[in-house]
Design an enzyme around this catalytic site. Sequence first.
Site, short mmCIF file in Angstrom:
data_model
loop_
_atom_site.label_atom_id
_atom_site.label_comp_id
_atom_site.label_asym_id
_atom_site.label_seq_id
_atom_site.Cartn_x
_atom_site.Cartn_y
_atom_site.Cartn_z
N ASN A 81 0.79 -1.22 0.00
CA ASN A 81 0.00 0.00 0.00
C ASN A 81 0.83 1.28 0.00
O ASN A 81 0.30 2.36 -0.25
CB ASN A 81 -0.93 0.02 1.21
CG ASN A 81 -1.94 -1.12 1.17
OD1 ASN A 81 -2.66 -1.28 0.20
ND2 ASN A 81 -1.97 -1.93 2.24
N LYS A 116 35.05 -1.05 -24.46
CA LYS A 116 33.76 -1.05 -25.16
C LYS A 116 33.93 -1.64 -26.55
O LYS A 116 34.81 -1.25 -27.30
CB LYS A 116 33.24 0.40 -25.25
CG LYS A 116 31.81 0.53 -25.78
CD LYS A 116 31.73 0.69 -27.29
CE LYS A 116 32.30 1.98 -27.78
NZ LYS A 116 32.10 2.14 -29.26
N HIS A 119 46.03 0.48 -16.23
CA HIS A 119 45.74 1.77 -15.63
C HIS A 119 45.15 2.77 -16.64
O HIS A 119 45.64 2.88 -17.76
CB HIS A 119 47.02 2.44 -15.06
CG HIS A 119 48.00 1.51 -14.45
ND1 HIS A 119 47.91 1.06 -13.17
CD2 HIS A 119 49.11 0.94 -14.98
CE1 HIS A 119 48.93 0.26 -12.91
NE2 HIS A 119 49.67 0.16 -13.98
N ALA A 143 49.56 2.94 -19.35
CA ALA A 143 48.63 3.84 -18.68
C ALA A 143 48.35 5.07 -19.54
O ALA A 143 49.25 5.63 -20.16
CB ALA A 143 49.20 4.27 -17.33
N ASN A 185 38.48 6.47 -31.44
CA ASN A 185 37.65 5.72 -32.37
C ASN A 185 36.56 6.54 -33.05
O ASN A 185 35.89 6.05 -33.95
CB ASN A 185 36.98 4.54 -31.64
CG ASN A 185 36.17 5.00 -30.44
OD1 ASN A 185 36.48 5.98 -29.79
ND2 ASN A 185 35.10 4.27 -30.13
N ALA A 205 56.10 6.07 -25.56
CA ALA A 205 55.20 6.80 -24.67
C ALA A 205 54.93 8.21 -25.19
O ALA A 205 55.82 8.86 -25.75
CB ALA A 205 55.79 6.87 -23.26
#
Length: 329
Positions: A99, A223, A235, A252, A258, A295
């Site tokens: 209720n 993804k 990382h 890292a 993309n 890097a």
Amino acid sequence: MTLTLLDANGYGRIVRENGEIQAIVEHKDASEEQRQIKEINTGIYAVSNAKLHQWLPNLSNDNAQGEYYLTDIVAMALADGIQVASVEPEQAFEVEGVNDRVQLAALERQFQSYQAKQLMQQGVHLIDPSRFDLRGNLTVGQDVRIDINVIIEGDCELGDNVEIGAGCIIKNSKIAAGTKVQPYSIFDSAVVGEDTQIGPFARLRPGAQLANEVHIGNFVEVKNTTIGLGSKANHFTYLGDAEIGAGSNIGAGTITCNYDGANKFKTIIGDQAFIGSNSSLVAPVRIGNGATVGAGSTITRDVEDNSLAVERSKQFAKENYPRPQKIKK
């Protein structure tokens, strides 16, 4: 649908004769003998639509409460020679009324407690069953361990010896045997192989497919990407619309760039590749087997197998450099 309660006070009673339902009598209209009955009416019926329209006009409010009782259709059915059958739910909370939101929350906790108990009886180690939510279907292997405040949504599967850390959200995902998921990681429509290491604070989005022994570390987002056997991204990395081979290391701060503002493009990284920290891989681009990216590079062209690619401005030093000074006002 009926239910047997230890305390039936206030509920309509199921009156039987030789095991057959004869009537439903509301509490205020029941005799003392009828009030001793423990089987009650839940208010759930399955009735022929045609019969219901036949019986409803005949309802009367000639009772202690001056109300029209839908329960009177039971006696009408019997008078027409129709048998009244009943079933009981396995758990009382399945037919409990709600209720307000307080009752809704209490009922949800009963349901979650029931599901947690079912899982523990299958051998799942829930660190605290009162702090676990299953909002879908979960298939488990042996010796699965789930820490506090974990939420399972949709259809999920956890293999043998999988461990899920505190605060994780797992949705429509499959996690194979031996995988360890560190706290506060989020999975959505992901497929994870055996003996992988995920998190903490990792995010696997739809289309993430990880092979065996992959490492995905803190603040890494994956993804629509496949990652091969034993590859690592430990990382601060975004891997989107990519294909990564076996034994590769993603440093890292690496980003697969993309999206050009209109379309998505794919990044392909081969086996045993090494991507240095803070690199941007501008898709479409291919990094070959055994290739190395220095890097801080922004890679816009393919890198051949077993080659080194470095793209950054040359470092220079200016001696006795005068720093800018604040202007005095």
